[in-house]
Structure formats: C-alpha cells, structure tokens
Motif scaffolding. Sequence first.
Motif, PDB file in Angstrom:
ATOM      1  N   HIS A  62     -17.514  55.684  40.546  1.00  0.00           N
ATOM      2  CA  HIS A  62     -17.670  56.826  39.638  1.00  0.00           C
ATOM      3  C   HIS A  62     -17.394  58.157  40.336  1.00  0.00           C
ATOM      4  N   TRP A  63     -17.167  58.112  41.648  1.00  0.00           N
ATOM      5  CA  TRP A  63     -16.840  59.345  42.368  1.00  0.00           C
ATOM      6  C   TRP A  63     -15.385  59.742  42.109  1.00  0.00           C
ATOM      7  N   ASN A  99     -25.662  58.414  43.371  1.00  0.00           N
ATOM      8  CA  ASN A  99     -25.880  59.048  42.058  1.00  0.00           C
ATOM      9  C   ASN A  99     -25.903  60.567  42.131  1.00  0.00           C
ATOM     10  N   PHE A 100     -26.730  61.104  43.028  1.00  0.00           N
ATOM     11  CA  PHE A 100     -26.858  62.569  42.962  1.00  0.00           C
ATOM     12  C   PHE A 100     -26.802  63.312  44.286  1.00  0.00           C
ATOM     13  N   ILE A 101     -27.112  62.665  45.407  1.00  0.00           N
ATOM     14  CA  ILE A 101     -27.055  63.421  46.663  1.00  0.00           C
ATOM     15  C   ILE A 101     -25.592  63.676  47.042  1.00  0.00           C
ATOM     16  N   GLY A 102     -24.785  62.608  46.994  1.00  0.00           N
ATOM     17  CA  GLY A 102     -23.346  62.774  47.254  1.00  0.00           C
ATOM     18  C   GLY A 102     -22.724  63.810  46.314  1.00  0.00           C
ATOM     19  N   PRO A 103     -22.901  63.645  45.010  1.00  0.00           N
ATOM     20  CA  PRO A 103     -22.342  64.638  44.077  1.00  0.00           C
ATOM     21  C   PRO A 103     -22.846  66.067  44.328  1.00  0.00           C
ATOM     22  N   ILE A 105     -23.514  67.286  47.253  1.00  0.00           N
ATOM     23  CA  ILE A 105     -22.733  67.745  48.410  1.00  0.00           C
ATOM     24  C   ILE A 105     -21.310  68.100  47.970  1.00  0.00           C
ATOM     25  N   MET A 106     -20.748  67.293  47.071  1.00  0.00           N
ATOM     26  CA  MET A 106     -19.402  67.620  46.556  1.00  0.00           C
ATOM     27  C   MET A 106     -19.402  68.995  45.901  1.00  0.00           C
ATOM     28  N   ALA A 107     -20.458  69.292  45.163  1.00  0.00           N
ATOM     29  CA  ALA A 107     -20.487  70.536  44.385  1.00  0.00           C
ATOM     30  C   ALA A 107     -20.827  71.745  45.240  1.00  0.00           C
ATOM     31  N   TYR A 108     -21.688  71.575  46.217  1.00  0.00           N
ATOM     32  CA  TYR A 108     -22.204  72.749  46.935  1.00  0.00           C
ATOM     33  C   TYR A 108     -21.910  72.743  48.431  1.00  0.00           C
ATOM     34  N   GLY A 109     -21.381  71.627  48.953  1.00  0.00           N
ATOM     35  CA  GLY A 109     -21.243  71.506  50.402  1.00  0.00           C
ATOM     36  C   GLY A 109     -20.052  72.265  50.971  1.00  0.00           C
ATOM     37  N   THR A 110     -20.115  72.531  52.280  1.00  0.00           N
ATOM     38  CA  THR A 110     -18.976  73.116  52.988  1.00  0.00           C
ATOM     39  C   THR A 110     -17.965  71.993  53.251  1.00  0.00           C
ATOM     40  N   ARG A 120     -19.643  58.810  54.839  1.00  0.00           N
ATOM     41  CA  ARG A 120     -20.731  57.912  55.254  1.00  0.00           C
ATOM     42  C   ARG A 120     -21.465  57.334  54.042  1.00  0.00           C
ATOM     43  N   ILE A 121     -21.720  58.190  53.060  1.00  0.00           N
ATOM     44  CA  ILE A 121     -22.406  57.689  51.863  1.00  0.00           C
ATOM     45  C   ILE A 121     -21.527  56.648  51.166  1.00  0.00           C
TER      46      ILE A 121
END
Lengths: 382, 308
Positions: A62-63, A99-103, A105-110, A120-121
């Motif tokens: 789903h990513w 579900n939500f930690i990876g997403p 990071i996608m939305a707010y991460g550097t 890694r996830i």
Amino acid sequence: MEFGWSEPERNYRARLRAFLAENLPEDWWSEYARRGPSAPKVMAFARGFNAKMVETGLLTRHWPRQYGGEDAPPWEHLILSEEMWSIGEPRSCAYMATNFIGPAIMAYGTPEQKAYHLGRIAAGDVYWCQGFSEPSAGSDLASLRTTATAADGGYLINGSKIWTSYAHSADYCMLLARTEGATRDGITVFLLDMRSKGVTVRPIPGMAGEQDFHEIFLDDVWAPSEARLGEEGSGWAIVRTALHGERVGAARHEAAARAVAHAVTYLKACGRFDEPVVKTRAVEALAATEAARLLVYDVFDRRAKNLPPTADTSIARVAMMLSDKAAANFIFEFAPEAVCLDGDPKLFTQVMKALASGVAAGASEIQLNLIARDHLHLPSGA
Amino acid sequence: MDTQPTPEQQALLDAVAPMLAKAAAPPKEGLVYDYDQDLDDDLVASGFHDLARTEGYGLADAALIVELVSGALKVVEAGATMLVAPGLDLDLPHPIALVADARRPARFLSVARSAIVLDDGGAVALELQPGQTETADGIFAYPMGRFTSPVTPTEGVRLSRPMVRKLMSIWRLSLALEAAGAMRGALDFTVEYVKTRRQFNRAIGSYQALQHRLAERTVAAKATRLLALQAAWSGDPAHAALAATYAQGAIPAVIHDCQQFNGANGVTYEHPLHYWTFRLAALQGELGGVSAQAQAAAELLWGQDESP
Ligand SMILES: Cc1cc2nc3c(=O)[nH]c(=O)nc-3n(C[C@H](O)[C@H](O)[C@H](O)COP(=O)(O)OP(=O)(O)OC[C@H]3O[C@@H](n4cnc5c(N)ncnc54)[C@H](O)[C@@H]3O)c2cc1C
C-alpha cells in the motif's frame, strides 16, 4: 453504491490466505496467537514471517512506488488488515510501522530520514513502538510532560512513557516530547533509537497480551537533531494524522465476526446451538460486527476517494468496540469454558482482545465526544 | 466497494428531496395518523414507484428512495410498492399493506388498495374491496387498519414457497430501511432541539450525558442504514435478516433517548417527535420483532433446513 469486492480484490484476499496457510505453524492459534502480537514468541516468529512477506511483496504494497510499495489502493490495505488482525496479527508490531509510522516519515521526514528509515521498515526487520501516553497524559494526550531541551546539537529528553506496546523488543520509538510551553503547540515528534543511553524499559504485566504493556523511563537521553521528525512544535499535527487512520487500523470487526462464527461452530459441535436464545444472541453479536464492518468501510470509502477524514472515523471506532464486546459477551454467556487456558484459543483470543478495545487507540468516550462535536455539531459545555 | 450513492443515484435522491420538503407537519385529529396523499401523488407522478422495474435501475436504487422517504415527517407507503412488489414481480394496486397476521391491525391497511397477507399456508396477495378494511386507531403514527372480516384462504393469489421466502427477505429489507429513515428523522429532530433548549444557562445539548447517548444512537442509525443498503444491493436474504435484526435491536434506545431529551414537549402531540418515534415503535414489533428476525438469520446463516 456497491457492496462487493472486485476481482483483483478477491484475488488479493485469496493470495493472502494462501500465504498464511503456507507460512503459519500448525500450532499458530494455541501457541502464538493466543499470547497476543507483543508476546516474545510472536515477535520472534514475526521476524521470519515479515521477511517472507517482503519477499512476496506483501508487507508494504500500500506504500507509494517511490518508497518501494506498489501504490495498492486503500481497499487492499483494509483487506490486508482484515486477514492479519483476525488471525492474531502475525506481523506483530510491524503493522504499526507500515500503517502509520512509515507514512508519517514519508509526509514529514527529511530526505535523510526517509533514506534511513523507510527502507528498513519496508524490509520488515526493524521494530517500532509508539511512545505517546504518559502516566498523567492518557486521553488528554496534549498535557504530556516528557521534555526535550536543546543540547549539544540535539536534544536531551527526560520523562516517562507508559502502556507502550512492544517496547521490550523495539529498535525505535515514535516518541512525543515537549520542546516548549504546556500546550499542544509545544509537542514534537522524535524518532528515538531505543538503544540510546538513558532509556530504561520496564514491563507491566497486563491482560491484553503477553508482555504488551511497558513503561519507558527517559533519563537525560540525548537524541541528535536528525531524530526530530518535522519542525519543533509540529508534533500534534503529525499525530492527529497518524492517529486518525489508526483508530480503524486494526480490523477488529473482522476478528469479532470470525469469533462469532467460530463460537457457533463450537456450540454446534457441543450440541448447544439449538436453543432459540442462543441463535438470537449469536445473530445479534454478528449484526454488531457487520454494523462495524460497514462503518469502517465507509471510512475507507472516503480514503479511497481521496477525501479528508471526518468524525466518521470515530463512529466506526465506537462500532468496532461494540462489535468486540458483543462477540466477547456471546462467548462469555454461552461458551465460558472455552476461555480457559486449555479451552479454545480462538475464543480466548477474542475475549482478551475485547478487554482493551474501548481504551486502546483512544478511549471510546473520547470518540463519542468527537462525534458529538464534529458530526452532530453539539455545543461545548463552556 | 463503494458505500456512497452513485451520481445517478444522488440525482434521484435530489429529485425526491423537494417533495419531502413540501410535506409540512400534518394536521391530526385524535389518534388517526393521516396518509400524505400529496407526497404520494408526487412520487407516483414522477415514476418513482416503478423505479426498481425501470430499465437500468433495481432494488438498490429504490431502497435509497424508501430510506429517504421514511425519514420524512409525513408518511406514505413506499416499501411494499417500491421493493416488495417489484421484487416478487407482482402487479398490485398501490398502496400495498403487508400483513403478518390478518386478525391484527397492520400498517397502511386502512388506506391500502391491495395487501400481501401471511397465513398458515404461506402468503396470499389480494386486491382489497371497499369495506374490507377499516381504520384501527392507535399510537403507531401510520395509518393503521384491520380487516373487517376474516381473509379466506381462497382469496387472492397464493405465493409459491420460493416467493414466500423472497417476500420475507424483502419485507425485512424494507423494515430495516424504514427504521433507518425514521431513526434519522428522530435523531435529526432531537439534535436540533437540544441545541436550542436551554437549562441551567446552557444548551442541554452541551451536557456530555446527552451528547454521548446521541452519539451512540447516531452510530446505530448510520449502521442500520448501511446494513439495509447492503442487503438491498446484494439481495441476500441473510443480509436482510441481519439488517432487520440490527434495526429492531437498535430501535428501543433511539426511542427512549429521543423521547427523554425532548422533555415534556416530547409527550405532546403538538411536538412532532412522535411521528418518528411511534413509527419506530410500530417497526420494533413488525414480523415478530428482533428475536424472530435473529432466528430467521440464524437459519439462513447456520441452519440446515430451508428458512422461512
Ligand atoms: C492494550 C493497550 C495498548 C496500548 N498501547 C499503547 C502504545 O503502544 N503506546 C501508547 O502511547 N499508548 C498505548 N496505550 C494507551 C492508550 O492510548 C491509553 O490507554 C488511552 O489513550 C486512554 O488513556 P488512559 O488509559 O490514561 O485513560 P484515561 O484517559 O484516564 O481515561 C479513563 C476513562 O476516562 C474517560 N475520559 C477521559 N477523559 C474524558 C473526557 N474528556 N470525557 C469523557 N470521558 C473521559 C475515558 O474515556 C476512559 O473511559 C495502550 C492502551 C491499551 C489498553
């Protein structure tokens, strides 16, 4: 309006079931699922299981493609959740990260955070826990007291977290700490390495699953600036997005529905399903699970159409809780012997899961507050 | 999967909405609840009664309309005409009363021109003669009627066993849709009321005790609607029985809370709440009530024998 699955969706579910049939041990229910997804035995098993999910491209379908996923539609994500949660979540805590930690990071991460963490996830070999709740900040999460103060090119973090699932084996923690003030505007998210000096994890014996609850003590834990997700003070916005999806992230309706069906099979085998009252209660419990299912589907419908989430998520969450309780109550009333430790592991698992259903991922009274405010537009008390 | 009406379905709903808006609080004398002939005429004139039998449409489209109409203040017979008759492919003059027991009052029987009546042998469909039914006054907020003389087994057309099974299924579907509409009507009305009624210098809707109960009832009303629409879409008798079970199980709390939060106003005929709550009360016991629907569902889901 359509209440059926498309052929690709049916095929995907069939593929997941085949995968599970092949990769779960024969004593899965009695030796693993019954203990809960945070049990050390399940977490150890999940490492191999997740690796196989990665091999077959199932873990992060789903990513978005740019992060190694397949852009699978939200409906397929829901199907994944239904198939996994209802058999006791063999991915263990990997579901939270995908579900939500990876997403988040996608939305707010550097770019660096994305490069470091997302791979890694997606590889399934890193465990994350969620450090939000504190002894004095449960439903009132914004009152959290753990602090992060600037020091040596990073932050010194002090405070404690509680009820943290999976903390005993986690590599990282999505941690909330206060960088200033006392309001929600001063909350910041950290991607904390759990091996950092000053992190102590203490288990709290709980009923919701073996080794589920922990306390995390943070004593002068130094975290580099690179561990901060988003800007200082942006934590509340990040968490709101993360939690919104998570309220219906575990497909409790499906687990409860299967538990009712299994209880019926069990009672039939015991010759105890003929009484009209038993049939009546079984259907009432099943109706509660189907009510929850459709309300959850209503939430995914918006997601699939790229519409912003609404208080419908809280409506679905309350219905999910009711479905969990309805299934558990049916079992308690008509098959109480099955919930002994040597009883039926599927029925046992359902009643234990239902215990925490109204508290975990946001207490149901808080969901009712949100429905009253954001859906019914009822006035506030002040 | 798509839980929302298609644009075409939404257009149908948008076409019905103004007809409902026209239906103001009906005048009422004593305990006889009037039939809304104007609304009925509008629905007939616009062809909605034949929707399920119109090329390109089906029961699911008609179900959306039945649910919408059932939330209105005024009452018309829609479920039997728009769902049951087309579902059974019967041509019966509108309005049609569905009668579970010919010796007892039934919804719409006082105004109906035809009826489908359950009996020991299954069910018969019959056209009604003048004088064959009379008004049965009561609190149920539907035009209630009863037969003036016993229905003899030879009257009308006897339905085959498969047709009786289908009848039961669509009847349950219709009662779930009607309940969903009436729950929505009662709750919408009550939510607006608690926003304006003030006690202790606050809107009573600001009290958490009321908020939580209204929120819980909202969950139930939304779920009833979706379960009923799913049953309409699938045509699966088990879905219909589940929807009816859920609906009838949810009704008492909706009635109680709405009644409660309207205070003494809610116990007057001047205050329109009773149009919805008394309809819900009638639906609560339809076809034997929640345990009868649940047992039918149990047979359909987990039984060996063919279900009624
Ligand atoms: C199985 C399980 C796993 C968990 N895992 C994690 C985890 O991994 N990470 C993490 O950070 N947290 C976790 N939690 C914690 C969870 O998020 C909190 O328990 C939850 O937010 C409620 O907080 P609390 O337990 O402090 O209860 P409280 O907030 O003290 O609530 C107690 C009761 O008071 C009610 N209440 C509180 N405020 C109001 C109000 N304004 N109006 C009406 N009623 C109110 C609540 O609804 C509830 O019924 C987990 C909890 C459980 C049960």
